[in-house]
Design a protein around this motif. Structure first.
Motif, PDB file in Angstrom:
ATOM      1  N   TRP A 506       0.839  -1.192   0.000  1.00 24.76           N
ATOM      2  CA  TRP A 506       0.000   0.000   0.000  1.00 24.76           C
ATOM      3  C   TRP A 506       0.878   1.248   0.000  1.00 24.76           C
ATOM      4  O   TRP A 506       1.740   1.414   0.854  1.00 24.76           O
ATOM      5  CB  TRP A 506      -0.905   0.019   1.228  1.00 24.76           C
ATOM      6  CG  TRP A 506      -2.046  -0.934   1.142  1.00 24.76           C
ATOM      7  CD1 TRP A 506      -2.091  -2.232   1.561  1.00 24.76           C
ATOM      8  CD2 TRP A 506      -3.330  -0.663   0.568  1.00 24.76           C
ATOM      9  NE1 TRP A 506      -3.312  -2.790   1.287  1.00 24.76           N
ATOM     10  CE2 TRP A 506      -4.098  -1.849   0.681  1.00 24.76           C
ATOM     11  CE3 TRP A 506      -3.914   0.453  -0.028  1.00 24.76           C
ATOM     12  CZ2 TRP A 506      -5.409  -1.941   0.223  1.00 24.76           C
ATOM     13  CZ3 TRP A 506      -5.214   0.370  -0.485  1.00 24.76           C
ATOM     14  CH2 TRP A 506      -5.949  -0.809  -0.356  1.00 24.76           C
ATOM     15  N   THR A 507       0.639   2.111  -0.955  1.00 23.23           N
ATOM     16  CA  THR A 507       1.330   3.396  -1.024  1.00 23.23           C
ATOM     17  C   THR A 507       0.450   4.448  -0.371  1.00 23.23           C
ATOM     18  O   THR A 507      -0.642   4.743  -0.864  1.00 23.23           O
ATOM     19  CB  THR A 507       1.609   3.792  -2.486  1.00 23.23           C
ATOM     20  OG1 THR A 507       2.387   2.765  -3.105  1.00 23.23           O
ATOM     21  CG2 THR A 507       2.346   5.114  -2.559  1.00 23.23           C
ATOM     22  N   VAL A 508       0.900   4.995   0.741  1.00 19.66           N
ATOM     23  CA  VAL A 508       0.110   5.957   1.501  1.00 19.66           C
ATOM     24  C   VAL A 508       0.713   7.348   1.295  1.00 19.66           C
ATOM     25  O   VAL A 508       1.854   7.598   1.679  1.00 19.66           O
ATOM     26  CB  VAL A 508       0.093   5.600   3.005  1.00 19.66           C
ATOM     27  CG1 VAL A 508      -0.780   6.582   3.776  1.00 19.66           C
ATOM     28  CG2 VAL A 508      -0.400   4.169   3.199  1.00 19.66           C
ATOM     29  N   VAL A 509      -0.061   8.239   0.684  1.00 20.48           N
ATOM     30  CA  VAL A 509       0.369   9.623   0.492  1.00 20.48           C
ATOM     31  C   VAL A 509      -0.289  10.461   1.575  1.00 20.48           C
ATOM     32  O   VAL A 509      -1.520  10.571   1.633  1.00 20.48           O
ATOM     33  CB  VAL A 509      -0.022  10.145  -0.905  1.00 20.48           C
ATOM     34  CG1 VAL A 509       0.532  11.547  -1.118  1.00 20.48           C
ATOM     35  CG2 VAL A 509       0.482   9.201  -1.981  1.00 20.48           C
ATOM     36  N   ARG A 510       0.502  11.032   2.427  1.00 18.11           N
ATOM     37  CA  ARG A 510      -0.026  11.733   3.587  1.00 18.11           C
ATOM     38  C   ARG A 510      -0.197  13.224   3.307  1.00 18.11           C
ATOM     39  O   ARG A 510       0.524  13.798   2.497  1.00 18.11           O
ATOM     40  CB  ARG A 510       0.911  11.537   4.785  1.00 18.11           C
ATOM     41  CG  ARG A 510       0.960  10.088   5.258  1.00 18.11           C
ATOM     42  CD  ARG A 510       1.994   9.900   6.344  1.00 18.11           C
ATOM     43  NE  ARG A 510       1.855   8.592   7.008  1.00 18.11           N
ATOM     44  CZ  ARG A 510       2.702   8.121   7.875  1.00 18.11           C
ATOM     45  NH1 ARG A 510       3.761   8.828   8.229  1.00 18.11           N
ATOM     46  NH2 ARG A 510       2.505   6.930   8.440  1.00 18.11           N
ATOM     47  N   HIS A 511      -1.150  13.824   4.020  1.00 18.62           N
ATOM     48  CA  HIS A 511      -1.302  15.278   3.938  1.00 18.62           C
ATOM     49  C   HIS A 511      -0.621  15.926   5.139  1.00 18.62           C
ATOM     50  O   HIS A 511      -0.264  15.255   6.116  1.00 18.62           O
ATOM     51  CB  HIS A 511      -2.777  15.674   3.848  1.00 18.62           C
ATOM     52  CG  HIS A 511      -3.613  15.215   4.999  1.00 18.62           C
ATOM     53  ND1 HIS A 511      -3.617  15.841   6.222  1.00 18.62           N
ATOM     54  CD2 HIS A 511      -4.484  14.174   5.110  1.00 18.62           C
ATOM     55  CE1 HIS A 511      -4.452  15.232   7.035  1.00 18.62           C
ATOM     56  NE2 HIS A 511      -4.985  14.206   6.389  1.00 18.62           N
ATOM     57  N   GLY A 512      -0.454  17.233   5.065  1.00 14.28           N
ATOM     58  CA  GLY A 512       0.343  17.924   6.069  1.00 14.28           C
ATOM     59  C   GLY A 512      -0.395  18.293   7.333  1.00 14.28           C
ATOM     60  O   GLY A 512       0.218  18.699   8.316  1.00 14.28           O
ATOM     61  N   ASP A 515      -5.081  14.487  11.387  1.00 20.58           N
ATOM     62  CA  ASP A 515      -6.042  13.545  10.813  1.00 20.58           C
ATOM     63  C   ASP A 515      -7.481  13.984  11.028  1.00 20.58           C
ATOM     64  O   ASP A 515      -8.372  13.637  10.254  1.00 20.58           O
ATOM     65  CB  ASP A 515      -5.832  12.153  11.411  1.00 20.58           C
ATOM     66  CG  ASP A 515      -4.537  11.525  10.913  1.00 20.58           C
ATOM     67  OD1 ASP A 515      -4.084  11.937   9.831  1.00 20.58           O
ATOM     68  OD2 ASP A 515      -3.991  10.658  11.597  1.00 20.58           O
ATOM     69  N   ALA A 516      -7.736  14.714  12.118  1.00 19.71           N
ATOM     70  CA  ALA A 516      -9.089  15.189  12.399  1.00 19.71           C
ATOM     71  C   ALA A 516      -9.056  16.695  12.609  1.00 19.71           C
ATOM     72  O   ALA A 516      -8.188  17.214  13.309  1.00 19.71           O
ATOM     73  CB  ALA A 516      -9.652  14.491  13.630  1.00 19.71           C
ATOM     74  N   LEU A 556     -12.735  10.146   3.376  1.00 17.08           N
ATOM     75  CA  LEU A 556     -13.036  11.409   4.036  1.00 17.08           C
ATOM     76  C   LEU A 556     -14.297  11.190   4.864  1.00 17.08           C
ATOM     77  O   LEU A 556     -15.365  10.907   4.310  1.00 17.08           O
ATOM     78  CB  LEU A 556     -13.256  12.509   2.994  1.00 17.08           C
ATOM     79  CG  LEU A 556     -13.140  13.954   3.456  1.00 17.08           C
ATOM     80  CD1 LEU A 556     -11.735  14.220   3.999  1.00 17.08           C
ATOM     81  CD2 LEU A 556     -13.419  14.909   2.301  1.00 17.08           C
ATOM     82  N   ALA A 557     -14.170  11.253   6.165  1.00 19.25           N
ATOM     83  CA  ALA A 557     -15.290  10.973   7.067  1.00 19.25           C
ATOM     84  C   ALA A 557     -15.714  12.235   7.797  1.00 19.25           C
ATOM     85  O   ALA A 557     -14.887  13.094   8.119  1.00 19.25           O
ATOM     86  CB  ALA A 557     -14.904   9.894   8.078  1.00 19.25           C
ATOM     87  N   LEU A 558     -17.039  12.345   8.056  1.00 14.85           N
ATOM     88  CA  LEU A 558     -17.589  13.495   8.768  1.00 14.85           C
ATOM     89  C   LEU A 558     -18.335  13.001  10.001  1.00 14.85           C
ATOM     90  O   LEU A 558     -19.165  12.096   9.915  1.00 14.85           O
ATOM     91  CB  LEU A 558     -18.549  14.266   7.855  1.00 14.85           C
ATOM     92  CG  LEU A 558     -19.260  15.460   8.505  1.00 14.85           C
ATOM     93  CD1 LEU A 558     -18.257  16.565   8.798  1.00 14.85           C
ATOM     94  CD2 LEU A 558     -20.380  15.966   7.612  1.00 14.85           C
TER      95      LEU A 558
END
Length: 622
Positions: A506-512, A515-516, A556-558
């Motif tokens: 699995w290639t996981v591209v993270r954001h900066g 998480d919440a 993307l969870a709300l």
């Protein structure tokens, strides 16, 4: 119509290989459907270091390949790589768009497996490199290549020359310019084309540090303050001595700029001023007015092929000495082969072993390198007589030399920011009581322990970045942070990802960001809160990574923590997210596009059966 067999009519001398099992297993017996000799090519040893090569005699357009195993045998190849070259020295791997791995091969000895190349390529030499073969047999291949003749008009610039093309003074309305060419660069900087006007407006295509930059100044030339300059940049490492294609389309203020397969669309601001440009365009440099061989900017050193301006073959006009063309400096119509050929390491286990000066009381190595990774090995060598070993490597973009000698180790650091993709020169020398490392103009000196330096037999160079987490998994690497280059040696640079090595890679591209993120609502009529997620890769890099993947997901969870306002019970969504092409979506993690339901609505277990989302139920709870 470009699908004629190219190999079947070639003489045996056009085929060569790394080795052959016997004279009847030689490369000359490797043509498709042939049964002479042993019925195909088989190398002396079946391993991943073998290759089969074809010389087509001249550059041809290649559109398809086909393979067979050895006739009536248990010898066939199940997957292979395809390389191509202009002169048989500087090789480039053909990469299938849907896979980073090799081509699918055969499942028996005599069936033919065709593969159409999308896109096709132009080359004189091709190499087939077996990756896997029948485990109960040997490597065995018969091959065919399909394509047609390739028209090539080439012009060579030596870095101090240019072509000036005088245009027809009756431009079309609306103003439309289409410029197409291929280029092969010997140096990393230089002007490919330039056209300017009387008021500072201009268009320029320039190679800057291996990247192609298109400058456009197309504002109202009569009112300089309204000019809106545009700078578009595409590609990287384009000075690799391979051909790269360029297409520039200008229609009024609309700009389409394409390098290889990557396109940048742009709408320039202000009014078009192309009609104010001079009726001439220069290729290879920007001549200084009134001076025959003086240039105002760094000129291009390399070759242009099939240079067309609005459908006009500019190179053909120059070869025929037409009056529309003015040649300045040393311009010729053949592309010389490079004297120095770079070596590319395609995997972390690739290496180059070169002989050392065995028995000499010194170590002396000079080379150039370029890479994007902040860390990785460049050179390793062992010293004779038990006097130790040394490793030259990058760490945090700096060059470090570690010398291991009996009883202790010494370290030297030189340079900084060396992972910028540009060429850097390195000189390493060690003799008697000192060792020197010179990187570009930065010199570091370190005293040595009093042990006789005795150069070893072999120097080992190597290691670059992989194209995916799948490649790292195949190398046996564990889960962790890695740089990957999703388009290989293409124009996109590498980027940092997390490789999660489970049953799949699995290639996981993270954001900066975190998480919440808490987003608070706003009273009706006021601006609503927005949150943006910035990822560690650009849009082009993400698209390249997605195109390689068998499966891709982004969740993307709300979660809602307050009751829904009564005035919003008409179904108007209070929250949404925007995708990469600016489309708006109102579904959330676990649901489906356009479902108009949350996960509980799809599964039929919402807390209030009147609604398809828990957050619509008006409950004052999470």
């Amino acid at each position: 119509d470009c699908d004629a067999p190219l190999a079947s009519a070639l003489p045996r001398s056009s085929f060569s290989s790394s080795s052959e099992l016997s004279s009847s297993h030689g490369p000359g017996f490797s043509r498709l459907n042939r049964r002479d000799g042993a019925g195909g090519w088989t190398p002396l040893v079946s391993n991943k270091y073998q290759w089969l090569q074809i010389d087509l005699g001249e550059r041809m357009e290649v559109t398809a390949v086909a393979t067979q195993g050895g006739y009536g045998s248990s010898d066939w190849v199940t997957s292979y790589l395809l390389m191509f070259s202009d002169a048989g020295r500087n090789w480039k791997q053909y990469r299938r768009e849907e896979s980073i791995w090799g081509f699918p091969g055969n499942t028996n000895a005599d069936s033919v497996v065709h593969y159409r190349l999308q896109p096709p390529f132009e080359a004189r030499f091709l190499r087939f490199l077996p990756l896997a073969w029948n485990p109960r047999g040997r490597i065995g291949m018969r091959i065919e290549v399909y394509g047609c003749a390739y028209k090539s008009e080439v012009v060579y610039f030596d870095g101090q020359s240019a072509l000036l093309y005088k245009l027809d003074k009756k431009p079309l309305k609306p103003v439309r310019d289409i410029i197409s060419l291929k280029f092969k660069a010997i140096q990393s900087n230089g002007i490919l084309l330039h056209r300017e006007g009387q008021h500072g407006n201009h268009i320029t295509l320039e190679l800057i540090k291996g990247k192609l930059v298109f400058f456009l100044n197309s504002g109202n030339a009569k009112v300089p303050t309204t000019i809106a300059p545009v700078t578009l940049t595409l590609g990287s490492l384009l000075d690799d001595q391979h051909w790269h294609s360029v297409l520039i389309e200008l229609l009024d203020t609309q700009v389409n700029f394409t390098v290889d397969k990557h396109t940048h669309h742009f709408q320039a601001k202000g009014e078009s001023s192309y009609l104010d440009l001079n009726f001439e365009i220069s290729f290879g440099g920007v001549p200084t007015p009134g001076r025959a061989r003086a240039f105002t900017r760094k000129s291009f050193h390399g070759c242009l092929e099939n240079l067309y301006y609005n459908g006009v073959d500019v190179t053909e006009l120059a070869k025929k000495n037409k009056p529309q063309i003015l040649m300045m400096g040393n311009v010729s119509f053949s592309c010389p082969q490079p004297q120095t050929v770079p070596v590319t390491f395609l995997s972390s286990r690739s290496y180059l072993a070169l002989p050392g000066n065995s028995g000499e009381d010194k170590v002396s190595v000079t080379f150039q390198f370029r890479r994007w990774n902040r860390a990785g090995h460049l050179l390793f060598g062992e010293l004779q007589r038990g006097s130790g070993s040394f490793v030259l490597f990058l760490k945090d973009g700096k060059l470090k030399l570690s010398l291991f000698q009996p009883g202790q180790s010494r370290n030297v650091t030189a340079g900084a920011g060396l992972n910028d993709g540009q060429w850097h020169s390195v000189s390493l020398s060690a003799k008697w009581s000192h060792m020197n490392v010179v990187v570009d103009d930065d010199t570091a000196v370190q005293p040595l322990v009093a042990v006789l330096i005795d150069s070893g037999d072999t120097y080992y160079f190597g290691a670059l970045y992989e194209q995916s987490c799948e490649a790292h998994k195949h190398r046996g690497n564990p889960s962790g942070l890695y740089y990957i280059d999703a388009d290989g040696s293409g124009p996109l640079g590498p980027f940092l990802v997390y490789c999660n090595m489970t049953d799949a890679a699995w290639t996981v591209v993270r954001h900066g960001g975190p998480d919440a993120v808490t987003v608070r609502g706003a009273p009706s009529g006021r601006p609503r809160s927005a949150v943006s997620f910035a990822y560690a890769a650009g849009a082009g890099q993400l698209r390249a990574a997605v195109s390689l993947a068998e499966h891709c997901e982004q969740r993307l969870a709300l979660r809602c923590g307050t009751a829904r306002r009564p005035d919003s019970r008409d179904g108007t969504p209070l929250s949404w997210w925007v995708g990469r092409t600016n489309e708006t979506h109102t579904y959330w993690g676990g649901s489906l596009p356009d479902a108009q339901k949350c996960t509980c609505g799809l599964e039929g277990n919402c807390i209030d059966s009147q609604y398809y989302c828990n957050c619509d139920a008006g409950r004052n709870e999470w």
